[in-house]
Design a protein around this motif. Structure first.
Motif, short mmCIF file in Angstrom:
data_model
loop_
_atom_site.label_atom_id
_atom_site.label_comp_id
_atom_site.label_asym_id
_atom_site.label_seq_id
_atom_site.Cartn_x
_atom_site.Cartn_y
_atom_site.Cartn_z
N SER A 114 0.84 -1.20 0.00
CA SER A 114 0.00 0.00 0.00
C SER A 114 0.88 1.25 0.00
O SER A 114 2.10 1.18 -0.02
CB SER A 114 -0.91 0.00 1.23
N THR A 115 0.22 2.40 0.06
CA THR A 115 0.94 3.68 0.10
C THR A 115 1.16 4.16 1.53
O THR A 115 1.62 5.28 1.73
CB THR A 115 0.18 4.75 -0.69
N SER A 116 0.84 3.34 2.51
CA SER A 116 1.02 3.71 3.91
C SER A 116 2.19 2.93 4.51
O SER A 116 2.29 1.72 4.35
CB SER A 116 -0.25 3.40 4.71
N PRO A 117 3.06 3.61 5.26
CA PRO A 117 4.20 2.92 5.87
C PRO A 117 3.85 2.23 7.19
O PRO A 117 4.69 1.55 7.77
CB PRO A 117 5.18 4.06 6.13
N TYR A 118 2.60 2.38 7.63
CA TYR A 118 2.24 1.96 8.99
C TYR A 118 1.71 0.54 9.10
O TYR A 118 0.95 0.07 8.26
CB TYR A 118 1.17 2.90 9.56
N THR A 119 2.08 -0.10 10.20
CA THR A 119 1.44 -1.32 10.65
C THR A 119 0.32 -0.88 11.59
O THR A 119 0.57 -0.03 12.47
CB THR A 119 2.43 -2.23 11.41
N PRO A 120 -0.89 -1.40 11.45
CA PRO A 120 -1.96 -1.01 12.38
C PRO A 120 -1.55 -1.34 13.82
O PRO A 120 -1.22 -2.49 14.13
CB PRO A 120 -3.15 -1.85 11.93
N PRO A 121 -1.53 -0.34 14.72
CA PRO A 121 -0.99 -0.57 16.05
C PRO A 121 -1.82 -1.50 16.94
O PRO A 121 -1.24 -2.23 17.75
CB PRO A 121 -0.89 0.83 16.66
N ILE A 122 -3.13 -1.49 16.81
CA ILE A 122 -3.94 -2.34 17.71
C ILE A 122 -3.72 -3.83 17.42
O ILE A 122 -3.44 -4.60 18.35
CB ILE A 122 -5.43 -1.96 17.67
N PRO A 123 -3.79 -4.30 16.16
CA PRO A 123 -3.47 -5.71 15.93
C PRO A 123 -2.04 -6.06 16.35
O PRO A 123 -1.79 -7.13 16.90
CB PRO A 123 -3.66 -5.88 14.42
N LEU A 124 -1.09 -5.14 16.12
CA LEU A 124 0.29 -5.39 16.55
C LEU A 124 0.36 -5.52 18.06
O LEU A 124 0.98 -6.44 18.59
CB LEU A 124 1.21 -4.26 16.05
N TYR A 125 -0.31 -4.62 18.76
CA TYR A 125 -0.33 -4.66 20.22
C TYR A 125 -0.92 -5.98 20.73
O TYR A 125 -0.35 -6.64 21.60
CB TYR A 125 -1.14 -3.47 20.76
N LEU A 126 -2.04 -6.39 20.16
CA LEU A 126 -2.68 -7.64 20.60
C LEU A 126 -1.79 -8.85 20.31
O LEU A 126 -1.71 -9.78 21.13
CB LEU A 126 -4.05 -7.79 19.95
N MET A 127 -1.09 -8.85 19.17
CA MET A 127 -0.20 -9.96 18.85
C MET A 127 1.01 -9.98 19.79
O MET A 127 1.43 -11.04 20.23
CB MET A 127 0.28 -9.87 17.40
N VAL A 128 1.55 -8.81 20.12
CA VAL A 128 2.68 -8.75 21.05
C VAL A 128 2.24 -9.26 22.42
O VAL A 128 2.95 -10.03 23.06
CB VAL A 128 3.26 -7.32 21.14
N CYS A 129 1.04 -8.87 22.85
CA CYS A 129 0.51 -9.38 24.12
C CYS A 129 0.38 -10.90 24.09
O CYS A 129 0.76 -11.59 25.04
CB CYS A 129 -0.84 -8.74 24.45
N GLN A 130 -0.13 -11.42 22.99
CA GLN A 130 -0.31 -12.87 22.88
C GLN A 130 1.05 -13.58 22.91
O GLN A 130 1.21 -14.59 23.61
CB GLN A 130 -1.05 -13.21 21.60
N LEU A 131 2.02 -13.07 22.18
CA LEU A 131 3.34 -13.71 22.15
C LEU A 131 4.03 -13.69 23.50
O LEU A 131 4.77 -14.61 23.83
CB LEU A 131 4.24 -13.01 21.12
N THR A 132 3.81 -12.63 24.27
CA THR A 132 4.48 -12.51 25.55
C THR A 132 3.67 -13.08 26.71
O THR A 132 4.15 -13.12 27.84
CB THR A 132 4.81 -11.03 25.85
N GLY A 133 2.43 -13.51 26.44
CA GLY A 133 1.60 -14.08 27.49
C GLY A 133 1.07 -13.05 28.47
O GLY A 133 0.75 -13.37 29.61
N VAL A 134 0.95 -11.81 28.01
CA VAL A 134 0.47 -10.71 28.86
C VAL A 134 -0.92 -10.31 28.40
O VAL A 134 -1.16 -10.16 27.20
CB VAL A 134 1.43 -9.51 28.77
#
Length: 147
Positions: A114-134
């Motif tokens: 796409s033309t946007s450089p961004y990763t959507p922060p909420i899905p990223l946040y939820l995935m990081v929480c899942q990976l870390t068990g938090v």
């Protein structure tokens, strides 16, 4: 890897660059991640880093990835500025204001279609929480603690 994590964690308590989640610096200095000119960061630019061991797993599970940078120890996802507002990014994730990260020669490893450089922060946040068990947690008006 352990030395690097210890360095980042210890540095949060030292004087240095001021970020939204405390202060940190590195012995090697910092570098600001540079986006390709064709991908303007109209919403400002911060970065969320995770240890490299989580990089491929996160990249493959996220519904959309913006620009992703990596070095031998960390992977960094570009997110809009202020993506830490009212969120508590769990350790070992590291939030980098203005996309200023430890200078370990990070390079662009993923460029979005796409033309946007961004990763959507909420899905990223939820995935990081899942990976870390938090459990996901945020603060804000009328919100005391956890989801």
């Amino acid at each position: 890897m352990l030395r690097s994590m210890a360095t980042l964690l210890a540095a949060r308590g030292r004087q240095g660059r001021q970020g939204r989640h405390g202060q940190w610096d590195t012995d090697r200095g910092e570098v600001q991640l540079t986006l390709p000119p064709s991908l303007p960061a109209t919403l400002g630019c911060d970065a969320v880093g995770v240890p490299a061991r989580h990089g491929f797993r996160l990249m493959s599970r996220l519904p959309g990835n913006g620009c992703v940078f990596a070095d031998s120890e960390w992977w960094w996802w570009i997110v809009p500025a202020g993506s830490d507002t009212e969120l508590r990014w769990p350790l070992p994730a590291c939030y980098a204001t203005d996309a200023c990260v430890p200078d370990r020669r990070p390079r662009l490893i993923h460029r979005p279609d796409s033309t946007s450089p961004y990763t959507p922060p909420i899905p990223l946040y939820l995935m990081v929480c899942q990976l870390t068990g938090v459990a996901p947690a945020w603060t804000g008006p009328g919100l005391e603690s956890r989801l």
